[in-house]
Each structure stands twice: as C-alpha cells, then as structure tokens.
Design an enzyme around this catalytic site. Structure first.
Site, PDB file in Angstrom:
ATOM      1  N   ASP A 252     -53.259  47.436  55.708  1.00  0.00           N
ATOM      2  CA  ASP A 252     -52.380  46.852  56.662  1.00  0.00           C
ATOM      3  C   ASP A 252     -52.300  47.211  58.053  1.00  0.00           C
ATOM      4  OD1 ASP A 252     -50.312  47.096  55.036  1.00  0.00           O
ATOM      5  OD2 ASP A 252     -49.525  48.946  54.767  1.00  0.00           O
ATOM      6  N   ASP A 254     -51.000  48.775  60.913  1.00  0.00           N
ATOM      7  CA  ASP A 254     -50.630  49.628  61.823  1.00  0.00           C
ATOM      8  C   ASP A 254     -51.208  50.728  60.870  1.00  0.00           C
ATOM      9  OD1 ASP A 254     -49.236  49.651  59.062  1.00  0.00           O
ATOM     10  OD2 ASP A 254     -47.940  49.549  60.224  1.00  0.00           O
ATOM     11  N   TRP A 314     -40.135  44.756  50.674  1.00  0.00           N
ATOM     12  CA  TRP A 314     -40.636  45.897  51.015  1.00  0.00           C
ATOM     13  C   TRP A 314     -41.145  47.588  49.541  1.00  0.00           C
ATOM     14  CZ3 TRP A 314     -39.939  51.554  50.398  1.00  0.00           C
ATOM     15  CH2 TRP A 314     -40.798  52.350  50.831  1.00  0.00           C
ATOM     16  N   GLU A 317     -45.435  47.023  45.277  1.00  0.00           N
ATOM     17  CA  GLU A 317     -46.540  46.103  44.784  1.00  0.00           C
ATOM     18  C   GLU A 317     -47.281  46.579  44.768  1.00  0.00           C
ATOM     19  OE1 GLU A 317     -47.118  46.479  49.159  1.00  0.00           O
ATOM     20  OE2 GLU A 317     -45.239  45.998  48.303  1.00  0.00           O
ATOM     21  N   ASP A 318     -47.821  48.185  45.243  1.00  0.00           N
ATOM     22  CA  ASP A 318     -48.817  48.626  45.343  1.00  0.00           C
ATOM     23  C   ASP A 318     -49.119  49.679  44.243  1.00  0.00           C
ATOM     24  OD1 ASP A 318     -46.468  50.586  46.599  1.00  0.00           O
ATOM     25  OD2 ASP A 318     -47.717  51.589  47.987  1.00  0.00           O
ATOM     26  N   MET A 344     -50.656  55.924  61.673  1.00  0.00           N
ATOM     27  CA  MET A 344     -49.922  54.749  62.033  1.00  0.00           C
ATOM     28  C   MET A 344     -49.131  54.411  63.186  1.00  0.00           C
ATOM     29  SD  MET A 344     -46.663  53.807  59.141  1.00  0.00           S
ATOM     30  CE  MET A 344     -45.911  54.400  60.136  1.00  0.00           C
ATOM     31  N   HIS A 347     -42.920  52.453  64.115  1.00  0.00           N
ATOM     32  CA  HIS A 347     -42.241  51.091  64.890  1.00  0.00           C
ATOM     33  C   HIS A 347     -41.318  50.928  63.934  1.00  0.00           C
ATOM     34  CE1 HIS A 347     -44.065  49.119  60.690  1.00  0.00           C
ATOM     35  NE2 HIS A 347     -44.739  49.629  60.646  1.00  0.00           N
ATOM     36  N   ARG A 349     -38.386  49.139  60.964  1.00  0.00           N
ATOM     37  CA  ARG A 349     -38.485  48.185  59.631  1.00  0.00           C
ATOM     38  C   ARG A 349     -38.787  47.142  60.537  1.00  0.00           C
ATOM     39  NH1 ARG A 349     -39.635  49.964  55.063  1.00  0.00           N
ATOM     40  NH2 ARG A 349     -38.879  51.771  55.206  1.00  0.00           N
TER      41      ARG A 349
END
Length: 402
Positions: A252, A254, A314, A317-318, A344, A347, A349
């Site tokens: 990712d 971030d 969101w 998937e992981d 991280m 931020h 969404r």
C-alpha cells in the site's frame, strides 16, 4: 721544470686521444644499429627478405647447416614467439592478411591462432567486473528509523539524493550481485502526496538492503470502484515484461517500515512485512491478517493463481489471499514485532473505495473460486506507461464490477 711521465707504459699519447677513439667507435655502433632498424622497417613482417636486404645469402635447401639444422625453413630468420609468415607463391591472388587485435576481440577464441603476433591470450576487457553475490544480510543496514510525515517532500530533491536509481525506478547494486530481483507493486489512485513520502523513505531503505529492484505504480483509470487485488495482478504481469523478477512485494502507498532490517524480499514461505502497524497499536490485528505489505516469490504467486479479481471496494482480498496460501500448503512468515513496525499516513477513506458488502461471502468460498478467479481470468487494458526518474507509472482500465 720536468713533465711527469705517463701513468701507463707504451704510447705517450695524451689521454684525450683515447677518448676520441672511443667516441668514434660509439658513433659507428649507433650507425649500425640505425641501419638494422631501417632494414626491419622496410622489410615489414616479411622476414624472408631480410637476408637479401642486408646482403646475406641463405644456405641451400639441402644444407645441414644454419637454419635448416634447427628445423627452420632456409633463409628465414624467426623471432621467438612469432609464427612464420605464409610462403610466397607465384600467384596473382592477393595474400590474406593476418588477423589484427581487433579481429581477436570480435571473434574471441582460446588463444592466439596461426598468423597471430600475440605470444599470449588477449587481456580481457576491463569494462566488465567479476562481482560476488551480495551477503545474506546487508552490512549497510542502520536499524530503527524515525519516520515523520510533517515535512514537505520535493521529488526533484529525492531524485538528487538517489543518483544511482535509474529511469523508471530501477536500481541494481554496484558492488555485488543481488539474488533478490524484486518488483514492488503499488496499487494507486489519487494518492500523489502519499507516493512522495513512500519514494522519499523507501528508495534509501531498498538500496541499503542491496536489492535489485524496480518500482511499479499501477494507476486505476476512471471513477469505478477501486480494486486493489486486480491492480496487483496487473502489476505482476506488467513488471515481468520489463525484467526477470523472481520476487514481488505488494505494498500500500501509505505504509512505511520503521526498521530497515525488515527486508522487502522473498523467503521460502510467503512473507507478511507490515506486521506491527501504528494503526493497530504496533500489533497484529489477527493471525490471518495478510494486508498492508506482503511478499511472494514468482512461483508462490503462480501456485495460487495470483490474487482474486472480484473484490471491488475496501476489504476482504487480503483474507482471500491468506486462504489461497493455506489451501496450497504454505504458511506465512513474519519478522518479529520490533523489526516489523510500520507507520501509516493518516487519511480519510477514499471515494469509490467503500467497504465491500460481499467480502465475507467471497472469503468463505475461496477454495471453490481460486482456480477460476485470478491470473487466468485477468482482463485489463494498458492506457499509458510513464517512466519517471523514481518509478514507473502504468495507467490501466480494469473494467467495472459485474
């Protein structure tokens, strides 16, 4: 007043006369040497003509004296280590020239061949260095690092601070050969400020880890729902068009590691890199968690048919990826919680990345879908490939949810 007698008996000549005779002898020797040198120059490589030029007649072919007695052709003077020239022939055809040093490098062989004037094999080019493999653990690592996001980042300055990074974000160690050919894949849309921090921190870290790496930012075009896993599949396929990568880090944009001992490379088992994020209080949220930053070898990735393509929005998937690894008999390796710390960038969404309401149902059916949903069902269109000094940006159309 009497003159003193000469020191040496015999001639009563003055000492200057002897010096004059010595000088004349030296001049004669020099003249002879110059003459012989001139003869060699005029004769060139054809040494057969040397006796005629200096007025020496060769012995007869049948003679047992001279050159024939030691196995050399009559009338030929041969220097040690020099091959004889080809015999003169009564022919109108031009003689083939002896190979030059340039020919020797154009057509390398085991050593000097016939007609060569080399007494040993040519010296190899100094432009290629024989490098050894990089050590298992890089000696350049510094350990824990302070990661801050309250400073502005100028990519021009980052570029100047990383002069060894080549166009497209490619880097190869200069003093050793890295066995880790790593493509770092970043799923992306509208996160330019986060990308600046990522490039600012990660390029120095990856170089200290002595990785042979490339940075690929896979940018999703359009305004449809974001699909992280599908973008990672695209990055896998597109990176292999550039280089023979054997390891893929999926990150990712971030997340920044806080310790450079947390290496961005592959291991014998799939690797979860971001195990202790500040978002979760520097701890693992649950055992099956495989999100954030992970690494899989090329073979590991192919064995699970890549990542799922049907997770739009969101989440989920992981966990599907973790299930795929488990169903293929693999286990997840992790660094300890101290080395695995990550920060991280905070931020809100993103739009079009709301939680996927179907994620829990899809996770429950990973075993049934993994053979048909993945690399073998991937469809996309590359719209643009941009090679920036610090990374390669690939903009793609991955479609919309079905």
């Amino acid at each position: 007043m009497k003159f003193r007698e000469p020191l040496l008996g015999g001639s009563a000549a003055m000492p200057g006369a002897s010096l004059q005779r010595a000088c004349r002898l030296l001049v004669a020797v020099c003249a002879l040497h110059l003459g012989v040198t001139l003869v060699y120059y005029l004769a060139g490589r054809d040494l057969r003509r040397l006796p005629q030029l200096v007025g020496v007649h060769p012995p007869l072919q049948g003679s047992s004296h001279g050159a024939a007695a030691i196995g050399q052709p009559s009338g030929e003077l041969r220097l040690r280590g020099v091959a004889p020239p080809p015999p003169l022939q009564n022919s109108s055809k031009p003689r083939s020239r002896a190979p030059s040093n340039l020919d020797a490098y154009s057509h390398p062989g085991p050593g000097p061949g016939p007609g060569s004037n080399l007494t040993s094999a040519p010296v190899p080019s100094t432009t290629t260095r024989s490098l050894t493999a990089c050590p298992e653990e890089s000696p350049l690592l510094v350990g824990p690092m302070l990661i801050e996001f309250n400073i502005p980042v100028d990519l021009k300055l980052v570029e100047q601070q990383n002069p060894k990074v080549k166009l497209g974000g490619r880097y190869t160690p200069m003093d050793c050969i890295s066995p880790h050919k790593v493509a770092i894949i970043i799923p992306f849309r509208n996160r330019q400020e986060h990308l600046k921090y990522w490039l600012y921190y990660l390029h120095p870290i990856l170089q200290r880890q002595q990785l042979d790496y490339g940075i690929y930012v896979i940018n999703q075009a359009g305004e449809s729902m974001f699909n992280r896993a599908k973008l990672l599949n695209v990055g896998f396929k597109e990176a292999l068009k550039d280089y023979d990568y054997n390891c893929f880090v999926f990150s990712d944009v971030d997340l920044i590691p806080m310790n450079d001992h947390n290496t961005y490379r592959c291991f014998s088992q799939p690797r979860h890199i971001s195990v202790a994020m500040d978002k979760f209080g520097f701890s693992l949220p649950y055992v099956q968690y495989f999100g954030g930053v992970s690494a899989l070898s090329k073979q590991q990735f192919l064995s699970i048919n890549g990542f799922p393509n049907n997770y739009w929005g969101w989440g989920g998937e992981d966990d599907d990826i973790y299930n795929r690894l488990a169903f293929r008999g693999m286990s997840v390796s992790r660094p300890n919680a101290v080395i695995g710390k990550c920060r991280m960038i905070r931020h809100s969404r993103d739009k079009k990345n709301e939680p996927n309401p179907q994620r829990f149902d899809r996770i429950a059916h990973t075993k049934e879908t993994m053979l048909s949903d993945g690399l073998n069902s991937l469809t996309y269109m590359v719209l643009e490939v941009q090679r920036y000094p610090l990374y390669t940006k690939i903009t793609v159309d991955i479609g919309t949810p079905s």
